[in-house]
Every structure is written in structure tokens, then in C-alpha cells.
Design a protein around this motif. Structure first.
Motif, mmCIF file in Angstrom:
data_model
loop_
_atom_site.group_PDB
_atom_site.id
_atom_site.type_symbol
_atom_site.label_atom_id
_atom_site.label_comp_id
_atom_site.label_asym_id
_atom_site.label_seq_id
_atom_site.Cartn_x
_atom_site.Cartn_y
_atom_site.Cartn_z
ATOM 1 N N ASN A 1 -3.067 -6.517 -2.076
ATOM 2 C CA ASN A 1 -3.424 -5.749 -3.273
ATOM 3 C C ASN A 1 -3.551 -4.255 -2.957
ATOM 4 O O ASN A 1 -4.657 -3.702 -2.993
ATOM 5 C CB ASN A 1 -4.742 -6.268 -3.854
ATOM 6 N N PRO A 2 -2.445 -3.593 -2.641
ATOM 7 C CA PRO A 2 -2.520 -2.149 -2.371
ATOM 8 C C PRO A 2 -3.036 -1.409 -3.599
ATOM 9 O O PRO A 2 -2.597 -1.662 -4.718
ATOM 10 C CB PRO A 2 -1.073 -1.770 -2.048
ATOM 11 N N ALA A 3 -3.991 -0.501 -3.386
ATOM 12 C CA ALA A 3 -4.665 0.155 -4.501
ATOM 13 C C ALA A 3 -3.834 1.270 -5.127
ATOM 14 O O ALA A 3 -4.017 1.589 -6.306
ATOM 15 C CB ALA A 3 -6.013 0.716 -4.028
ATOM 16 N N THR A 4 -2.941 1.880 -4.348
ATOM 17 C CA THR A 4 -2.140 3.001 -4.858
ATOM 18 C C THR A 4 -0.704 2.873 -4.359
ATOM 19 O O THR A 4 -0.408 2.091 -3.451
ATOM 20 C CB THR A 4 -2.709 4.352 -4.372
ATOM 21 N N ASP A 5 0.174 3.677 -4.930
ATOM 22 C CA ASP A 5 1.567 3.703 -4.472
ATOM 23 C C ASP A 5 1.658 4.130 -3.016
ATOM 24 O O ASP A 5 2.504 3.635 -2.266
ATOM 25 C CB ASP A 5 2.390 4.667 -5.335
ATOM 26 N N PHE A 6 0.780 5.064 -2.602
ATOM 27 C CA PHE A 6 0.787 5.521 -1.217
ATOM 28 C C PHE A 6 0.525 4.360 -0.271
ATOM 29 O O PHE A 6 1.222 4.180 0.737
ATOM 30 C CB PHE A 6 -0.261 6.614 -1.015
ATOM 31 N N VAL A 7 -0.468 3.541 -0.576
ATOM 32 C CA VAL A 7 -0.803 2.389 0.270
ATOM 33 C C VAL A 7 0.325 1.366 0.233
ATOM 34 O O VAL A 7 0.698 0.793 1.267
ATOM 35 C CB VAL A 7 -2.121 1.740 -0.184
ATOM 36 N N TYR A 8 0.889 1.163 -0.938
ATOM 37 C CA TYR A 8 1.986 0.193 -1.083
ATOM 38 C C TYR A 8 3.145 0.536 -0.162
ATOM 39 O O TYR A 8 3.664 -0.317 0.572
ATOM 40 C CB TYR A 8 2.460 0.162 -2.531
ATOM 41 N N HIS A 9 3.579 1.783 -0.184
ATOM 42 C CA HIS A 9 4.718 2.193 0.635
ATOM 43 C C HIS A 9 4.364 2.232 2.121
ATOM 44 O O HIS A 9 5.217 1.961 2.967
ATOM 45 C CB HIS A 9 5.230 3.553 0.174
ATOM 46 N N LEU A 10 3.120 2.558 2.427
ATOM 47 C CA LEU A 10 2.684 2.573 3.826
ATOM 48 C C LEU A 10 2.782 1.178 4.440
ATOM 49 O O LEU A 10 3.201 1.019 5.589
ATOM 50 C CB LEU A 10 1.237 3.067 3.917
ATOM 51 N N ALA A 11 2.424 0.166 3.661
ATOM 52 C CA ALA A 11 2.401 -1.206 4.164
ATOM 53 C C ALA A 11 3.691 -1.972 3.904
ATOM 54 O O ALA A 11 3.784 -3.165 4.219
ATOM 55 C CB ALA A 11 1.232 -1.960 3.537
ATOM 56 N N GLU A 12 4.699 -1.290 3.369
ATOM 57 C CA GLU A 12 5.939 -1.966 2.993
ATOM 58 C C GLU A 12 6.576 -2.712 4.162
ATOM 59 O O GLU A 12 7.027 -3.847 4.024
ATOM 60 C CB GLU A 12 6.932 -0.939 2.427
ATOM 61 N N LYS A 13 6.631 -2.085 5.322
ATOM 62 C CA LYS A 13 7.255 -2.707 6.496
ATOM 63 C C LYS A 13 6.572 -4.021 6.845
ATOM 64 O O LYS A 13 7.234 -5.014 7.168
ATOM 65 C CB LYS A 13 7.183 -1.764 7.696
#
Length: 291
Positions: free
Chosen positions: A229-241
Motif C-alpha cells: 500500500n504505497p502512500a504516494t506516487d513517489f513511494v510507488y515508483h521507489l518500490a517498483e523494482k
């Protein structure tokens, strides 16, 4: 659980540029907090505020319930372990003298206790006793980093600050040091604040992950929560890998337990790919196995 470190309305600027703006955060005792974010987001500034190396322009920092603004800064630093990237050992002191430096300051009359601490921590971080009399220049990079960790822990602090401590070593040594640090944490339950630029390292080591960007907290959560549950787009893309590490077909969403500082290395995780749940509305990005 008690609060080990608390940031209250923290603000810091350099040369008119705001680095941290109105930051509030509570870190519970016994947490292993990995801190990750974009370059210049305030990670190191935040860490250095904990032991008084950087003073906030506004706000208060409490360590073990005490406002460090009113504490003896020298004594404060002696009671907080601090390890950073590369070798910051005293070049004119031996391995034993480097590790025993702070304990000697705190326990000048108890030499036996200091000797026992040196022996204990050298063993825990994987250093052979026969290098006790060597100087830093005679050690490998991995050995120097281990000595630095042992020195940071030799006085048995309740709080350990680490600023990219494994960034200057090779990949094999890095993994060894990560595993040793996880074992130290398991044995001591010390509170750790650990800066890294590597999301895999952050998720592997941390019981909580603090993601920062632009001096703000994007998310503060357990590794599995951050991935699911990434809280923001920044977190989402950071954890994409990490989310894409192992993909599943169709509408299957395979959820694996990610247990932070107790997690297994990648090569041992295939058996952890536990319950599979279907989600008709899941997006393609969700059809993945997380570590």
C-alpha cells in the motif's frame, strides 16, 4: 512500547533553502528504521540532528524522553552509537584501541570491562582476534567497516545511527555485513536508524521504512505495508523494482510475508511465496510477488 526518538515540528534550512519543513515523527524503542529517499531530501540532516551534530532551526528532538537541546552534547554523543560510510577510524590507533576508545572514556577505571567489550564485539562482527594490534591501513575495506561497527557498539548504546555504512564495500562484503547487522539487532534489540540509497537494503533490514522526499515524510511503515500500500506516487515508483521481482500470471496476486530485519535473503525466499489470492480488479502492476 516507549518512544526512543521523537521529532517535533522540525525545520532546517541551509543558505535560505529549506531542507526539512515541519517534520513530526515518533520512533519506538527497539525498531530498526531504514531511511531512504531522493538525494538532498534531508536524510543525513535528520540523522545528525539526533546526536546534536546538526541543530534544527525550529522544533525539538527528544531522545529517550529527554530534549537534547538541554543535554550535554558531548555526553549525548558518547552514549549513541554512530557509524558512517567508509573508514573513519583513527589511523594512529590499533583495531583494539579504536574499538575501546569510547568505552575507555566512559569507564576509565574498568579496563577489564572494556577488554571484554572489545573481545565480544570483534567476535560478533566477524573479526579475528589476531588483527587486534593492526592499524587501519593494514585492513581491508570490509574489515575497516566491521571495526567501525564494533566501535559504534562497544559502549553498549541503546541507540545506533548508521549513515550508508555499507556503501563503500563490494557486493559480497555488503551482504555479509547486512546479515551480521541483522543478527546483532536480533540479539540486542537496539534501536537503529539506518540511512541507505538502496530500496532492497531498506526493505531487507528495516522493521520500519521511512521514505523521504523534499524534506517531507512520504511514508513511514513496515516493509510489507509499504510494498502493498504505497502512500504516494513517489513511494510507488521507489518500490517498483521490488514489486516486479517475481511476476505471476493471470489475476493471481501472490503475497509473501516480508519480515524486515528477519527476512530471508532472496535466494532463500522461493518457499515463502505463500497464499495466492485472486483479484479480478487487480491491475497488471499488482500481479507480482513481493519480497
Amino acid at each position: 512500547m516507549s518512544i526512543e526518538v521523537e521529532f517535533r515540528n522540525i525545520r532546517k534550512a541551509y543558505g535560505g533553502k529549506t531542507i526539512i519543513a515541519n517534520l513530526n515523527l515518533q520512533i519506538e524503542k527497539g525498531e530498526f528504521v531504514t531511511i531512504i529517499g531522493s538525494s538532498g531530501c534531508g536524510k543525513t540532516t535528520l540523522l545528525k540532528m539526533v546526536n546534536g551534530l546538526v541543530t534544527p532551526d525550529a522544533g525539538d528532538i527528544l531522545v529517550m524522553g529527554k530534549n537534547i537541546r538541554y543535554e550535554d552534547q558531548v555526553l549525548l554523543r558518547r552514549n549513541i552509537g554512530y557509524a558512517i560510510q567508509g573508514s573513519v577510524l583513527f589511523p594512529h590507533l590499533t583495531v583494539e584501541q579504536n574499538i575501546s576508545y569510547v568505552p575507555n572514556l566512559l569507564n576509565k577505571r574498568d579496563k577489564k570491562r572494556t577488554e571484554n567489550a572489545v573481545e565480544k564485539w570483534m567476535k560478533i562482527v566477524g573479526l579475528d582476534s589476531d588483527i587486534r594490534t593492526r592499524y587501519p591501513a593494514e585492513l581491508s575495506g570490509g574489515q575497516q567497516q566491521r571495526v567501525g561497527i564494533a566501535r559504534a557498539l562497544a559502549a553498549s548504546p541503546e541507540l545506533l545511527l548508521m549513515d550508508e555504512p555499507f556503501g563503500a564495500v563490494d557486493e559480497i562484503t555488503r551482504e555479509q555485513l547486512q546479515n551480521e547487522l541483522k543478527e546483532i539487532y536480533r540479539k540486542t534489540s537496539i534501536t537503529v536508524l539506518f540511512i541507505t540509497h538502496d530500496i532492497s537494503e531498506a526493505l531487507k533490514l528495516g522493521t520500519k521504512v521511512l521514505v523521504m522526499d523534499g524534506g517531507r515524510i512520504e511514508q513511514y511503515a513496515a516493509p510489507e505495508e509499504l510494498l502493498k500500500n504505497p502512500a504516494t506516487d513517489f513511494v510507488y515508483h521507489l518500490a517498483e523494482k521490488e514489486r516486479r521481482y517475481c511476476r505471476m500470471p493471470e489475476d493471481a496476486l501472490c503475497e509473501c510475508e516480508y519480515s524486515g530485519a528477519g527476512a530471508l535473503p532472496r535466494e532463500n525466499r522461493t518457499s515463502l511465496y505463500g497464499s495466492i489470492t485472486t483479484s479480478k480488479n487487480a491491475s497488471p502492476d499488482q500481479h507480482s510477488v513481493v519480497e
